[in-house]
Scaffold this active site. Structure first.
Site, PDB file in Angstrom:
ATOM      1  CG  HIS A 165     -39.889 -40.023 -14.398  1.00  0.00           C
ATOM      2  ND1 HIS A 165     -39.196 -39.147 -13.603  1.00  0.00           N
ATOM      3  CD2 HIS A 165     -39.037 -40.370 -15.403  1.00  0.00           C
ATOM      4  CE1 HIS A 165     -37.964 -38.978 -14.090  1.00  0.00           C
ATOM      5  NE2 HIS A 165     -37.851 -39.698 -15.190  1.00  0.00           N
ATOM      6  CD  GLN A 216     -37.463 -34.519 -13.958  1.00  0.00           C
ATOM      7  OE1 GLN A 216     -36.553 -35.249 -13.605  1.00  0.00           O
ATOM      8  NE2 GLN A 216     -37.441 -33.215 -13.725  1.00  0.00           N
ATOM      9  CG  ASN A 217     -43.684 -33.491 -10.867  1.00  0.00           C
ATOM     10  OD1 ASN A 217     -42.518 -33.827 -10.666  1.00  0.00           O
ATOM     11  ND2 ASN A 217     -44.119 -32.268 -10.693  1.00  0.00           N
ATOM     12  CB  VAL A 218     -46.039 -39.986 -10.976  1.00  0.00           C
ATOM     13  CG1 VAL A 218     -44.762 -40.507 -11.611  1.00  0.00           C
ATOM     14  CG2 VAL A 218     -45.875 -39.907  -9.453  1.00  0.00           C
ATOM     15  CG  ASP A 219     -48.250 -34.096  -9.389  1.00  0.00           C
ATOM     16  OD1 ASP A 219     -48.670 -33.499 -10.404  1.00  0.00           O
ATOM     17  OD2 ASP A 219     -47.277 -33.679  -8.730  1.00  0.00           O
ATOM     18  N   GLY A 222     -38.332 -26.470 -10.606  1.00  0.00           N
ATOM     19  CA  GLY A 222     -38.428 -27.387  -9.471  1.00  0.00           C
ATOM     20  C   GLY A 222     -37.865 -28.777  -9.696  1.00  0.00           C
ATOM     21  CB  THR A 223     -36.211 -30.734 -11.858  1.00  0.00           C
ATOM     22  OG1 THR A 223     -35.419 -31.923 -11.963  1.00  0.00           O
ATOM     23  CG2 THR A 223     -35.819 -29.756 -12.944  1.00  0.00           C
TER      24      THR A 223
HETATM   25  P1  OAD Z   1     -35.939 -33.674  -6.555  1.00  0.00           P
HETATM   26  O1  OAD Z   1     -36.532 -33.993  -5.225  1.00  0.00           O
HETATM   27  O2  OAD Z   1     -34.670 -34.348  -6.934  1.00  0.00           O
HETATM   28  O3  OAD Z   1     -35.688 -32.106  -6.650  1.00  0.00           O
HETATM   29  C1  OAD Z   1     -36.678 -31.205  -6.231  1.00  0.00           C
HETATM   30  C2  OAD Z   1     -36.287 -29.791  -6.636  1.00  0.00           C
HETATM   31  O4  OAD Z   1     -37.386 -28.947  -6.325  1.00  0.00           O
HETATM   32  C3  OAD Z   1     -35.051 -29.252  -5.922  1.00  0.00           C
HETATM   33  O5  OAD Z   1     -34.171 -28.639  -6.853  1.00  0.00           O
HETATM   34  C4  OAD Z   1     -35.654 -28.196  -4.962  1.00  0.00           C
HETATM   35  O6  OAD Z   1     -34.785 -27.087  -4.743  1.00  0.00           O
HETATM   36  C5  OAD Z   1     -36.890 -27.758  -5.740  1.00  0.00           C
HETATM   37  N1  OAD Z   1     -37.971 -27.161  -4.939  1.00  0.00           N
HETATM   38  C6  OAD Z   1     -38.326 -27.394  -3.665  1.00  0.00           C
HETATM   39  N2  OAD Z   1     -39.398 -26.646  -3.331  1.00  0.00           N
HETATM   40  C7  OAD Z   1     -39.734 -25.927  -4.431  1.00  0.00           C
HETATM   41  C8  OAD Z   1     -40.753 -24.969  -4.729  1.00  0.00           C
HETATM   42  N3  OAD Z   1     -41.653 -24.599  -3.816  1.00  0.00           N
HETATM   43  N4  OAD Z   1     -40.789 -24.434  -5.974  1.00  0.00           N
HETATM   44  C9  OAD Z   1     -39.873 -24.805  -6.918  1.00  0.00           C
HETATM   45  N5  OAD Z   1     -38.896 -25.702  -6.690  1.00  0.00           N
HETATM   46  C10 OAD Z   1     -38.820 -26.254  -5.463  1.00  0.00           C
HETATM   47  O7  OAD Z   1     -37.099 -33.932  -7.652  1.00  0.00           O
HETATM   48  P2  OAD Z   1     -36.959 -34.169  -9.225  1.00  0.00           P
HETATM   49  O8  OAD Z   1     -35.823 -33.410  -9.796  1.00  0.00           O
HETATM   50  O9  OAD Z   1     -38.308 -33.956  -9.806  1.00  0.00           O
HETATM   51  O10 OAD Z   1     -38.449 -40.288 -10.410  1.00  0.00           O
HETATM   52  O11 OAD Z   1     -36.629 -35.707  -9.252  1.00  0.00           O
HETATM   53  C11 OAD Z   1     -36.550 -36.375 -10.477  1.00  0.00           C
HETATM   54  C12 OAD Z   1     -37.035 -37.794 -10.338  1.00  0.00           C
HETATM   55  O12 OAD Z   1     -36.387 -38.427  -9.224  1.00  0.00           O
HETATM   56  C13 OAD Z   1     -38.496 -37.948 -10.032  1.00  0.00           C
HETATM   57  O13 OAD Z   1     -39.321 -37.867 -11.173  1.00  0.00           O
HETATM   58  C14 OAD Z   1     -38.590 -39.295  -9.381  1.00  0.00           C
HETATM   59  C15 OAD Z   1     -37.358 -39.210  -8.494  1.00  0.00           C
HETATM   60  O14 OAD Z   1     -36.773 -40.381  -8.148  1.00  0.00           O
HETATM   61  C16 OAD Z   1     -38.959 -41.517 -10.238  1.00  0.00           C
HETATM   62  O15 OAD Z   1     -39.525 -41.872  -9.223  1.00  0.00           O
HETATM   63  C17 OAD Z   1     -38.757 -42.416 -11.415  1.00  0.00           C
END
Ligand code: OAD
Length: 231
Positions: free
Chosen positions: A104, A86-89, A170-171
């Site tokens: 994304h 889902q990452n854009v990096d 990590g989502t």
């Molecule tokens: P979130 O910010 O919603 O969730 C981040 C997750 O990473 C959480 O479950 C944290 O517990 C976990 N986390 C934090 N630090 C970590 C680490 N060191 N190792 C592993 N996990 C860790 O991000 P996403 O679920 O990716 O979309 O968000 C989904 C989408 O929402 C993104 O692609 C973006 C955003 O809005 C768009 O911009 C279209």
């Protein structure tokens, strides 16, 4: 080779210094989604939207892949690895992952707002209002904004359906349709979810939850999967 699908979110890049969205101090605490990540925001204040993504790009150019990205790339020696992110990096690619599907979009690309098939790589971090495609339309971030279609979703579903092993990392599983991908993995296969603060709304009955940061949890899991392969 067995097919290993890894589905990643912002958490895998957190240890590289890239902010997640929904953790405390996350990006959506500082910025409103409706101001910077929707088609309506682009119509209302495109310069603000460009600035938001310029800052993300600047941050990305200073970041490096971490042990989590590297563990996934290392697994390619033993498995047919497909990353769905889902990452854009571009940290998976920079770590050496060969097959990366971006659900994304991609920060280091822009596309024409008038001719969406015209996609360009960005050199450096800054894209300005007035930067145009070859046909004269303004360039916009190559990002799937809230309210837009997710064009790669069907391809992602097909890949998950074919997986022999499925790893989620990590989502927060808050954003759909991406979060639905978990439902397409076969009931027969091994599934893992690496996250220090896992979302517990989802029914994890058949998923092994590894409550750790990606930089620790993924190298450990990779070692375990490789050892199992030779037993
Ligand atoms: P979130 O910010 O919603 O969730 C981040 C997750 O990473 C959480 O479950 C944290 O517990 C976990 N986390 C934090 N630090 C970590 C680490 N060191 N190792 C592993 N996990 C860790 O991000 P996403 O679920 O990716 O979309 O968000 C989904 C989408 O929402 C993104 O692609 C973006 C955003 O809005 C768009 O911009 C279209």
């Amino acid at each position: 080779m067995k097919r290993l699908v890894v589905f990643t979110g912002a958490g895998i890049s957190a240890e590289s210094g890239i902010k997640t969205f929904r953790d405390s101090n996350g990006l959506w605490e500082e910025h409103k989604i409706e101001d910077v990540a929707t088609p309506q925001a682009w119509v209302k204040n495109p310069a603000l939207v460009q600035e938001f993504y310029n800052q993300r790009r600047k941050n990305l150019l200073e970041a490096k892949p971490n042990a989590g990205h590297q563990a996934i790339a290392e697994l390619q020696k033993y498995f047919n690895v497909q990353v769905i992110t889902q990452n854009v990096d571009d940290l998976h690619e920079r770590a050496g992952s060969q097959n990366v599907l971006h659900l994304h979009g991609e920060l280091m690309k822009v596309r024409s707002s008038g001719y969406p098939e015209l996609i360009y790589s960005v050199k450096g971090w800054e894209v300005k209002m007035g930067d145009l495609c070859e046909k004269g339309s303004q360039l916009r971030p190559h990002i799937v904004w809230f309210g837009e279609m997710v064009p790669e979703m069907d391809n992602a579903i097909e890949l998950v359906q074919q997986a022999d092993i499925f790893i989620v990392v990590g989502t927060s599983l808050n954003v759909y349709p991406a979060a639905n991908l978990l439902d397409y993995a076969s009931a027969e296969i091994s599934k893992f979810y690496v996250d220090p603060n896992p979302d517990l709304v989802y029914n994890f009955a058949d998923i092994k939850v590894i409550k750790q940061k990606a930089g620790i949890g993924l190298p450990d899991l990779a070692d375990k999967l490789i050892k199992e392969l030779f037993n």
